[in-house]
Design an enzyme around this catalytic site. Structure first.
Site, PDB file in Angstrom:
ATOM      1  CE  LYS A   1      -4.444   0.551   0.135  1.00 34.04           C
ATOM      2  NZ  LYS A   1      -5.431  -0.442  -0.342  1.00 34.04           N
TER       3      LYS A   1
ATOM      4  N   GLY B   1     -26.181   1.382   2.029  1.00 37.65           N
ATOM      5  CA  GLY B   1     -25.227   2.109   1.207  1.00 37.65           C
ATOM      6  C   GLY B   1     -25.449   1.815  -0.380  1.00 37.65           C
ATOM      7  CB  VAL B   2     -27.580   2.138  -2.875  1.00 36.80           C
ATOM      8  CG1 VAL B   2     -28.209   0.920  -2.276  1.00 36.80           C
ATOM      9  CG2 VAL B   2     -28.548   3.171  -2.252  1.00 36.80           C
ATOM     10  N   GLY B   3     -24.146   3.108  -3.121  1.00 36.75           N
ATOM     11  CA  GLY B   3     -23.024   3.992  -4.127  1.00 36.75           C
ATOM     12  C   GLY B   3     -22.597   3.219  -5.212  1.00 36.75           C
ATOM     13  CG  ASN B   4     -19.415   4.377  -7.399  1.00 39.28           C
ATOM     14  OD1 ASN B   4     -20.169   4.845  -8.198  1.00 39.28           O
ATOM     15  ND2 ASN B   4     -18.399   4.684  -6.921  1.00 39.28           N
ATOM     16  CB  VAL B   5     -19.925  -1.650  -4.535  1.00 38.70           C
ATOM     17  CG1 VAL B   5     -20.190  -3.316  -4.307  1.00 38.70           C
ATOM     18  CG2 VAL B   5     -18.410  -1.315  -4.769  1.00 38.70           C
TER      19      VAL B   5
HETATM   20  P1  NAD Z   1     -19.367   4.704  -2.537  1.00 38.01           P
HETATM   21  O1  NAD Z   1     -18.736   6.034  -1.872  1.00 38.01           O
HETATM   22  O2  NAD Z   1     -19.747   4.930  -4.104  1.00 38.01           O
HETATM   23  O3  NAD Z   1     -20.669   4.118  -1.683  1.00 38.01           O
HETATM   24  C1  NAD Z   1     -20.864   4.289  -0.558  1.00 38.01           C
HETATM   25  C2  NAD Z   1     -22.184   4.475  -0.084  1.00 38.01           C
HETATM   26  O4  NAD Z   1     -22.377   4.494   1.213  1.00 38.01           O
HETATM   27  C3  NAD Z   1     -22.470   6.051  -0.588  1.00 38.01           C
HETATM   28  O5  NAD Z   1     -23.543   6.252  -1.361  1.00 38.01           O
HETATM   29  C4  NAD Z   1     -22.654   6.833   0.834  1.00 38.01           C
HETATM   30  O6  NAD Z   1     -23.499   7.858   0.698  1.00 38.01           O
HETATM   31  C5  NAD Z   1     -23.397   5.673   1.723  1.00 38.01           C
HETATM   32  N1  NAD Z   1     -23.172   5.878   2.931  1.00 38.01           N
HETATM   33  C6  NAD Z   1     -22.333   6.509   3.656  1.00 38.01           C
HETATM   34  N2  NAD Z   1     -22.559   6.428   5.210  1.00 38.01           N
HETATM   35  C7  NAD Z   1     -23.649   5.831   5.048  1.00 38.01           C
HETATM   36  C8  NAD Z   1     -24.530   5.122   6.309  1.00 38.01           C
HETATM   37  N3  NAD Z   1     -24.403   5.847   7.432  1.00 38.01           N
HETATM   38  N4  NAD Z   1     -25.847   4.706   5.765  1.00 38.01           N
HETATM   39  C9  NAD Z   1     -26.083   4.482   4.510  1.00 38.01           C
HETATM   40  N5  NAD Z   1     -25.262   4.769   3.611  1.00 38.01           N
HETATM   41  C10 NAD Z   1     -23.985   5.177   3.828  1.00 38.01           C
HETATM   42  O7  NAD Z   1     -18.303   3.387  -2.143  1.00 38.01           O
HETATM   43  P2  NAD Z   1     -18.238   2.030  -2.918  1.00 38.01           P
HETATM   44  O8  NAD Z   1     -16.914   2.223  -3.894  1.00 38.01           O
HETATM   45  O9  NAD Z   1     -19.509   1.655  -3.429  1.00 38.01           O
HETATM   46  O10 NAD Z   1     -17.562   1.264  -1.854  1.00 38.01           O
HETATM   47  C11 NAD Z   1     -18.341   0.713  -0.803  1.00 38.01           C
HETATM   48  C12 NAD Z   1     -17.518   0.039   0.363  1.00 38.01           C
HETATM   49  O11 NAD Z   1     -17.254  -1.087  -0.415  1.00 38.01           O
HETATM   50  C13 NAD Z   1     -16.552   0.584   0.970  1.00 38.01           C
HETATM   51  O12 NAD Z   1     -16.664   0.101   2.321  1.00 38.01           O
HETATM   52  C14 NAD Z   1     -15.388   0.582  -0.078  1.00 38.01           C
HETATM   53  O13 NAD Z   1     -14.306   0.184   0.879  1.00 38.01           O
HETATM   54  C15 NAD Z   1     -15.828  -1.207  -0.080  1.00 38.01           C
HETATM   55  N6  NAD Z   1     -15.015  -1.842  -1.323  1.00 38.01           N
HETATM   56  C16 NAD Z   1     -15.139  -1.122  -2.394  1.00 38.01           C
HETATM   57  C17 NAD Z   1     -14.739  -1.610  -3.663  1.00 38.01           C
HETATM   58  C18 NAD Z   1     -14.999  -0.915  -5.055  1.00 38.01           C
HETATM   59  O14 NAD Z   1     -14.366  -1.523  -6.164  1.00 38.01           O
HETATM   60  N7  NAD Z   1     -15.404  -0.009  -5.295  1.00 38.01           N
HETATM   61  C19 NAD Z   1     -13.725  -2.692  -3.703  1.00 38.01           C
HETATM   62  C20 NAD Z   1     -13.677  -3.308  -2.320  1.00 38.01           C
HETATM   63  C21 NAD Z   1     -14.370  -2.744  -1.139  1.00 38.01           C
END
Ligand code: NAD
Length: 340
Positions: free
Chosen positions: A78, A175-179
């Site tokens: 890292k 949490g309904v962001g990217n993943v």
């Molecule tokens: P993102 O920022 O696109 O989505 C996260 C979502 O969670 C956002 O919509 C945010 O508003 C929401 N959120 C924040 N606080 C919250 C709460 N208290 N209650 C409900 N929702 C809440 O991130 P992502 O890329 O979708 O990643 C999500 C998780 O998965 C993170 O923990 C990340 O470390 C992990 N992750 C992601 C990847 C990847 O490929 N993107 C890979 C491995 C792990």
């Protein structure tokens, strides 16, 4: 310093200060037994140097375990770039970081992480080939991460509920962001009844429109009556306050570091709630960054990601046989690959 290094079983810790760009960066290489160390580059402000050192060591160690269990030919590493307080030139900073990586001769390969962007990786690539996920690669890890989580959910449901289909199950996604959104799309296709929460109203409304999801307040998602809870937002959300509220029989989601500490995994196990270890189920992004760097096809990347489901099935079976929480079994498997 050496005490920290010893405690984490860390192989190498490198520091770089570059006067002309103002770069202050640290690269931690935890273990290269299975291949060159691969892990993202954080670009955030730290309160002090010690916090940055602790963060990079902890994260590098986590990457070794994740790569080992995901069966990619990669070690764990890292990097952190301490975000300057004063004005800085972003391009200069990441080009200097590229020179730093290059001087390590390929023992560390970087990628995007919190605070860094794909265009920063383009700057890194000017001075070194040891970078994955530039704009030329065009790889967004989120859909692949969601695919791995989906495969893990199917494995968990098969193990815990003896069901081959997800049709009609109630799954709560935090949490309904990217993943989370990409996962919800896959679950919706299988006829899952979705319950979602997010602090961002636009994101929950997108799930109502796209999938007919039911929305609950952020604090209420833990107590939803459902078969499976999928944390896809923040870390540390499985803790002494939230676990007693859970009414599901499986926890399986993408968020990193879901357990606030190891004892919470024991608590879930005692309550009979099956927990899919986060660093196993969310390894799709790493598989993509690793195999994408090695120029493997999308089809191979997807197949290897779907195979996380079988990895989890093995862990669940061993967990049941040994009456030990799945994350402890996962750690043992990874440690045997890394240290024996
Ligand atoms: P993102 O920022 O696109 O989505 C996260 C979502 O969670 C956002 O919509 C945010 O508003 C929401 N959120 C924040 N606080 C919250 C709460 N208290 N209650 C409900 N929702 C809440 O991130 P992502 O890329 O979708 O990643 C999500 C998780 O998965 C993170 O923990 C990340 O470390 C992990 N992750 C992601 C990847 C990847 O490929 N993107 C890979 C491995 C792990």
């Amino acid at each position: 310093m050496f005490e920290k290094i010893e405690r984490a079983d860390l192989n190498e810790l490198h520091f770089r200060y570059d006067k002309s760009s103002g770069l202050r960066a640290i690269i931690a290489i935890h273990n290269t037994r299975l291949g060159p160390a691969l892990g993202g580059c954080r670009f955030i402000a730290y309160n002090n140097d010690d916090d940055a050192i602790d963060d990079v060591i902890r994260l590098a160690r986590g990457m070794s375990y994740k790569a080992a269990i995901a069966n990619v030919p990669q070690g764990g590493g890292k990097a952190v770039i301490l975000k300057p307080m004063e004005a800085f030139d972003r391009q200069d900073l990441f080009q200097a970081f590229g020179r730093f990586i290059h001087d390590l001769g390929g023992r560390y390969i970087t990628a995007v992480d919190s605070g860094s962007l794909i265009r920063d990786m383009d700057e890194v690539a000017i001075n070194t080939p040891y970078v994955s996920g530039t704009s030329k690669d065009g790889h967004d890890p989120s859909p692949v991460t969601a695919l791995g989580v989906y495969a893990g959910i199917r494995a968990a449901v098969q193990h815990q509920l003896q069901r081959d289909s997800l049709k009609g199950l109630r799954i709560a996604v935090q949490g309904v962001g990217n993943v989370g959104h990409a996962l919800a799309a896959l679950l919706h296709k299988d006829g899952v009844k979705l319950i979602v929460s997010d602090v961002d109203d636009n994101r929950v409304h997108r799930c109502v429109t796209d999938f007919g999801a039911t929305v609950v307040a952020t604090d209420d998602i833990y107590g939803v009556d459902c078969e499976l809870f999928a944390p896809c937002g923040l870390g540390g959300i499985l803790n002494a306050k939230t676990i007693p509220k859970l009414r599901c029989s499986i926890v399986a989601g993408a968020a990193n570091n879901q357990l606030s500490d190891d004892s919470q995994g024991d608590l879930l196990h005692k309550k009979g709630i099956l927990y899919a270890p986060d660093y196993v189920i969310n390894a799709g992004g790493l598989i993509q960054v690793s195999l994408g760097y090695l120029k493997k096809t999308d089809s191979e990347i997807n197949q290897r990601t779907i195979a996380l489901g079988s990895t989890l099935t093995d862990l669940f079976e061993r967990s049941r046989a040994d009456n030990t929480p799945p994350e402890q079994i996962a750690n043992r498997v990874a440690e045997a690959l890394l240290f024996d």
